[in-house]
Design an enzyme around this catalytic site. Structure first.
Site, PDB file in Angstrom:
ATOM      1  N   ARG A  24       0.825  -1.212   0.000  1.00 42.91           N
ATOM      2  CA  ARG A  24       0.000   0.000   0.000  1.00 42.91           C
ATOM      3  C   ARG A  24       0.862   1.265   0.000  1.00 42.91           C
ATOM      4  NH1 ARG A  24      -5.242  -1.795   1.538  1.00 42.91           N
ATOM      5  NH2 ARG A  24      -5.925   0.181   0.725  1.00 42.91           N
ATOM      6  N   ARG A  66      -3.185   6.643   0.191  1.00 40.48           N
ATOM      7  CA  ARG A  66      -3.641   7.750   1.020  1.00 40.48           C
ATOM      8  C   ARG A  66      -2.600   8.385   1.918  1.00 40.48           C
ATOM      9  NH1 ARG A  66      -8.065   4.577   3.752  1.00 40.48           N
ATOM     10  NH2 ARG A  66      -6.318   3.152   3.578  1.00 40.48           N
ATOM     11  N   ARG A  87      -6.492  12.185  -6.872  1.00 35.92           N
ATOM     12  CA  ARG A  87      -7.730  11.414  -6.763  1.00 35.92           C
ATOM     13  C   ARG A  87      -8.958  12.267  -6.470  1.00 35.92           C
ATOM     14  NH1 ARG A  87      -8.744   6.723  -4.642  1.00 35.92           N
ATOM     15  NH2 ARG A  87     -10.830   7.557  -4.837  1.00 35.92           N
ATOM     16  N   ASP A 145      -7.083  -2.668  -7.192  1.00 36.03           N
ATOM     17  CA  ASP A 145      -7.639  -3.163  -5.935  1.00 36.03           C
ATOM     18  C   ASP A 145      -8.019  -4.620  -6.108  1.00 36.03           C
ATOM     19  OD1 ASP A 145      -8.577  -2.060  -3.144  1.00 36.03           O
ATOM     20  OD2 ASP A 145     -10.085  -3.498  -3.793  1.00 36.03           O
ATOM     21  N   TYR A 151     -15.355 -10.821   1.406  1.00 32.92           N
ATOM     22  CA  TYR A 151     -16.053  -9.611   0.941  1.00 32.92           C
ATOM     23  C   TYR A 151     -17.351  -9.976   0.221  1.00 32.92           C
ATOM     24  CZ  TYR A 151     -12.280  -6.450   2.275  1.00 32.92           C
ATOM     25  OH  TYR A 151     -11.380  -5.723   3.004  1.00 32.92           O
TER      26      TYR A 151
HETATM   27  O1  CP3 Z   1       0.171   0.778  -2.958  1.00 34.03           O
HETATM   28  C1  CP3 Z   1      -0.703  -0.088  -3.134  1.00 34.03           C
HETATM   29  O2  CP3 Z   1      -0.582  -1.193  -2.614  1.00 34.03           O
HETATM   30  C2  CP3 Z   1      -1.841   0.275  -4.037  1.00 34.03           C
HETATM   31  C3  CP3 Z   1      -2.630  -0.827  -4.580  1.00 34.03           C
HETATM   32  C4  CP3 Z   1      -3.618  -1.478  -3.633  1.00 34.03           C
HETATM   33  C5  CP3 Z   1      -4.854  -0.914  -3.190  1.00 34.03           C
HETATM   34  N1  CP3 Z   1      -5.536  -1.886  -2.533  1.00 34.03           N
HETATM   35  C6  CP3 Z   1      -5.331   0.448  -3.444  1.00 34.03           C
HETATM   36  C7  CP3 Z   1      -6.431   0.988  -2.606  1.00 34.03           C
HETATM   37  C8  CP3 Z   1      -3.542  -2.773  -3.156  1.00 34.03           C
HETATM   38  C9  CP3 Z   1      -2.404  -3.772  -3.297  1.00 34.03           C
HETATM   39  C10 CP3 Z   1      -4.770  -3.017  -2.478  1.00 34.03           C
HETATM   40  C11 CP3 Z   1      -5.095  -4.330  -1.913  1.00 34.03           C
HETATM   41  C12 CP3 Z   1      -6.267  -4.477  -1.047  1.00 34.03           C
HETATM   42  N2  CP3 Z   1      -7.515  -3.908  -1.151  1.00 34.03           N
HETATM   43  C13 CP3 Z   1      -6.304  -5.393   0.016  1.00 34.03           C
HETATM   44  C14 CP3 Z   1      -5.170  -6.307   0.392  1.00 34.03           C
HETATM   45  C15 CP3 Z   1      -4.092  -5.595   1.098  1.00 34.03           C
HETATM   46  C16 CP3 Z   1      -4.425  -5.260   2.524  1.00 34.03           C
HETATM   47  O3  CP3 Z   1      -4.433  -4.075   2.844  1.00 34.03           O
HETATM   48  O4  CP3 Z   1      -4.610  -6.205   3.294  1.00 34.03           O
HETATM   49  C17 CP3 Z   1      -7.576  -5.319   0.602  1.00 34.03           C
HETATM   50  C18 CP3 Z   1      -8.045  -6.096   1.804  1.00 34.03           C
HETATM   51  C19 CP3 Z   1      -8.326  -4.383  -0.158  1.00 34.03           C
HETATM   52  C20 CP3 Z   1      -9.756  -3.991   0.031  1.00 34.03           C
HETATM   53  C21 CP3 Z   1      -9.834  -2.530   0.251  1.00 34.03           C
HETATM   54  N3  CP3 Z   1      -9.831  -1.605  -0.770  1.00 34.03           N
HETATM   55  C22 CP3 Z   1      -9.793  -1.827   1.476  1.00 34.03           C
HETATM   56  C23 CP3 Z   1      -9.774  -2.468   2.843  1.00 34.03           C
HETATM   57  C24 CP3 Z   1      -9.774  -0.458   1.172  1.00 34.03           C
HETATM   58  C25 CP3 Z   1      -9.636   0.710   2.126  1.00 34.03           C
HETATM   59  C26 CP3 Z   1     -10.943   1.383   2.390  1.00 34.03           C
HETATM   60  C27 CP3 Z   1     -10.714   2.719   3.080  1.00 34.03           C
HETATM   61  O5  CP3 Z   1     -10.897   3.747   2.417  1.00 34.03           O
HETATM   62  O6  CP3 Z   1     -10.339   2.705   4.256  1.00 34.03           O
HETATM   63  C28 CP3 Z   1      -9.801  -0.355  -0.235  1.00 34.03           C
HETATM   64  C29 CP3 Z   1      -9.741   0.881  -1.031  1.00 34.03           C
HETATM   65  C30 CP3 Z   1      -8.389   1.208  -1.537  1.00 34.03           C
HETATM   66  N4  CP3 Z   1      -7.597   0.352  -2.255  1.00 34.03           N
HETATM   67  C31 CP3 Z   1      -7.712   2.438  -1.404  1.00 34.03           C
HETATM   68  C32 CP3 Z   1      -6.498   2.325  -2.086  1.00 34.03           C
HETATM   69  C33 CP3 Z   1      -5.455   3.376  -2.284  1.00 34.03           C
HETATM   70  C34 CP3 Z   1      -8.256   3.657  -0.700  1.00 34.03           C
HETATM   71  C35 CP3 Z   1      -9.281   4.297  -1.561  1.00 34.03           C
HETATM   72  C36 CP3 Z   1      -9.044   5.764  -1.766  1.00 34.03           C
HETATM   73  O7  CP3 Z   1      -7.900   6.248  -1.721  1.00 34.03           O
HETATM   74  O8  CP3 Z   1     -10.057   6.427  -2.024  1.00 34.03           O
END
Ligand code: CP3
Length: 349
Positions: A32, A36, A45, A81, A156
């Site tokens: 990640r 953010r 974004r 994602d 999910y």
């Molecule tokens: O740097 C990176 O790793 C970017 C790529 C990435 C994202 N999600 C971008 C993202 C990766 C590898 C993920 C994987 C992901 N997504 C996982 C596995 C990794 C982990 O953290 O265990 C999981 C469980 C998810 C599901 C998911 N998607 C969650 C829990 C969230 C966060 C929700 C929140 O806003 O708190 C997301 C959204 C997400 N995926 C964001 C990003 C940058 C945030 C959305 C935003 O910036 O608006």
């Protein structure tokens, strides 16, 4: 890919460590890392929904590049994602800011499971386009493709959103094992499709994020999850890219995860890497495992703990430095910049 670029990628510290070969320094990247915690990400974004961003190659390229430019990490992680391939085959879902993936009609019966068709490259043309553009832009820095692990995706889909205890997920796993295995087989096909698209387009390695699988006991992992993760890693073998397998809270699962067929096992912060090496067994590199919350402490603490991770990581046959889970949104990017430099400096061979 031109032969010179292919050679410099193959010789990169990151890929060498994944293959358990000698490295010039311990390679480092952060789960990640794109997202953010970066002000330049938040600016880019503004007003753009997450799933729209994931389907827009120019944005994917720029966001993937941001942390590489800022920190000089040894690998990039593709900006996408874990739910992108599910959306691409028609699952009604969205990513809600501050919440995570939310599914319109949770998948709880045979008809819903049967509607989960395999993913074709034509379902995600924007992924192919973004990966190809990134390989050029990264110019020798490896790109890591990724997908969600089957338990995490199932959770999910079945719960309909984030879940603390995965109750309904486990209820299906224990109570309707045939339906569970059918769901896992379909998720395996989708995941393989998504990972193969990324590797075929030029990703140098792939990571399976089975983030929530730590909720499962080892014997149940063996029965309900292992056959499927094995099928995923076996289905990637012909591509020749290192396969990384990661989950959170998996201390008790490291042994059985070591049997799934990955080249690198990711370790969270709960098990020191020297102990993890014993649990995972021979023939694997390890990735990890600084507690992401340590980055919220003063720099002196970060430096001291990072040295400890590096020291213990020497016991492993190969070590990729990382956090034990994703970068927390409140992390000061300057801490990650300093950490990257420190890992590079003190690990020089
Ligand atoms: O740097 C990176 O790793 C970017 C790529 C990435 C994202 N999600 C971008 C993202 C990766 C590898 C993920 C994987 C992901 N997504 C996982 C596995 C990794 C982990 O953290 O265990 C999981 C469980 C998810 C599901 C998911 N998607 C969650 C829990 C969230 C966060 C929700 C929140 O806003 O708190 C997301 C959204 C997400 N995926 C964001 C990003 C940058 C945030 C959305 C935003 O910036 O608006």
């Amino acid at each position: 890919m031109n032969p010179q670029l292919a050679d410099s990628l193959a010789d990169s510290a990151f890929l060498r460590a994944c293959r358990r070969e000698p490295v010039p320094h311990t390679p480092v990247w952060y789960m990640r890392q794109a997202g953010r915690s970066l002000p330049e990400y938040r600016r880019l974004r503004e007003g753009i929904p997450m799933l729209t961003a994931c389907a827009t190659p120019d944005l994917v390229v720029e966001i993937t590049m941001q942390p590489v430019r800022r920190y000089g990490t040894d690998a990039a992680i593709f900006f996408s994602d874990i739910v992108v391939p599910l959306k691409a085959i028609g699952v009604d879902l969205d990513i809600k800011p501050g919440v995570g993936p939310v599914v319109g009609s949770p998948i709880r019966d045979h008809a819903a499971v049967a509607a989960l068709r395999p993913l074709e490259p034509t379902d995600v043309p924007y992924v192919t386009e973004a990966v190809q553009a990134l390989v050029k832009e990264l110019d020798g820095t490896p790109l890591i493709g990724f997908a969600g692990g089957p338990f995490t995706l199932a959770s999910y889909l079945i719960e309909g959103g984030p879940s603390k205890n995965h109750d309904r997920t486990k209820a299906m796993m224990y109570g309707e094992p045939d339906l569970w295995h059918e769901l896992m087989e379909r998720l395996t096909a989708i995941t393989l499709g998504f990972l193969r698209v990324q590797a075929t387009a030029g990703a140098s390695a792939v990571q399976l994020f089975d983030s929530w699988v730590g909720a499962v006991a080892p014997a149940d992992y063996r029965t309900y999850v292992l056959p499927h993760t094995r099928a995923i890693f076996a289905g990637l073998a012909d591509l020749g890219v290192p396969r990384i397998h990661f989950g959170v809270g998996t201390g008790e699962l490291l042994g059985v995860m070591g049997e799934a067929g990955a080249d690198v096992v990711g370790v969270d912060w709960r098990v020191p890497l020297d102990e993890a090496a014993l649990r995972v067994g021979a023939g694997k590199a390890l990735q990890g495992n600084l507690d992401p919350a340590i980055l919220l402490a003063p720099w002196e603490v970060v430096g001291e703990r990072a040295r400890d991770v590096l020291e213990r990581g020497r016991v492993a046959e190969g070590h990729v430095f990382n956090l034990g889970h994703g970068v927390l949104p409140s992390t000061d990017p300057d801490q990650l910049a300093r950490l990257t430099d420190l890992v590079h400096e003190i690990s020089v061979r």
